[in-house]
Design a protein around this motif. Sequence first.
Motif, short mmCIF file in Angstrom:
data_model
loop_
_atom_site.label_atom_id
_atom_site.label_comp_id
_atom_site.label_asym_id
_atom_site.label_seq_id
_atom_site.Cartn_x
_atom_site.Cartn_y
_atom_site.Cartn_z
N ARG A 120 0.98 -1.22 -0.05
CA ARG A 120 0.01 0.00 0.07
C ARG A 120 0.74 1.31 -0.17
NH1 ARG A 120 -1.04 2.78 4.33
NH2 ARG A 120 -0.99 1.02 5.77
N ILE A 121 1.86 1.40 0.83
CA ILE A 121 2.66 2.46 1.03
C ILE A 121 3.55 2.67 -0.31
CG2 ILE A 121 4.78 1.59 2.32
CD1 ILE A 121 3.07 5.05 2.84
N VAL A 122 4.06 1.65 -0.78
CA VAL A 122 4.85 1.89 -2.30
C VAL A 122 3.86 2.21 -3.24
CG1 VAL A 122 6.07 0.55 -3.88
CG2 VAL A 122 6.41 -0.08 -1.61
N ALA A 123 2.66 1.90 -3.36
CA ALA A 123 1.73 2.18 -4.39
C ALA A 123 1.29 3.67 -3.97
CB ALA A 123 0.62 1.41 -4.36
N ALA A 124 1.14 3.86 -3.01
CA ALA A 124 0.73 5.46 -2.72
C ALA A 124 1.57 6.31 -2.80
CB ALA A 124 0.19 5.48 -1.14
N VAL A 125 3.10 5.91 -2.74
CA VAL A 125 4.16 6.92 -3.03
C VAL A 125 4.52 6.86 -4.56
CG1 VAL A 125 6.69 7.20 -2.91
CG2 VAL A 125 5.46 6.71 -0.59
N GLU A 126 4.15 5.95 -5.14
CA GLU A 126 4.23 6.02 -6.55
C GLU A 126 3.14 6.90 -7.18
OE1 GLU A 126 6.66 4.98 -8.52
OE2 GLU A 126 7.70 4.15 -7.15
#
Length: 191
Positions: A120-126
């Motif tokens: 989730r955090i990786v996708a959100a930052v992307e």
Amino acid sequence: MAEVHFITHPEVAIDPSVPVPDWPLSARGLARTRAMLARPRVAGIGAVFSSTERKATDMAAILAAHLDLGFTQVAALGENDRSATGYLVREEFEATADEFFARPGHSVRGWERAVDAQARIVAAVEAVLAQAPPGNVAVVAHGGVGALLLCHLKRVPISRAEDQPGEGGGNLFTFDRASRALLHGWRRIED
């Protein structure tokens, strides 16, 4: 080279009667946030994004106002979901957090699994970087998901060894916006 500063909120006013996402910054957290504004890296920030949790929006609002910018709230930048337990006393929280990182594929006491929080955090930052204007970006969020993002950037397994140092938060790491290469690990926000 454009940089991304992943910043964790500093100390909060802990109140067991208030839901954790609604905790504001404490007087110390506010003072540390204001001290951060004098750091040279702050002047180059052209966009500010924040978790929707109060402690992060408190910090993002101060940072954005200093830069004469608005900021964008993104729910997916939130801390790992710990609503199943709510507030835990420090010793119990630390033990549960240790297990959260040690068993990333399991839901510890009903918490969001570390592997899911990391995705989730990786996708959100992307997603943030895809919509942010060119230049340096600040992402104001939380220590747990910050550690998970750092593990991803360093291409290492999920581990609490990558958790932010000290107590109370208020740290940041920086990576290159184009390559996602880590430029430096955790540092205190006022350093």
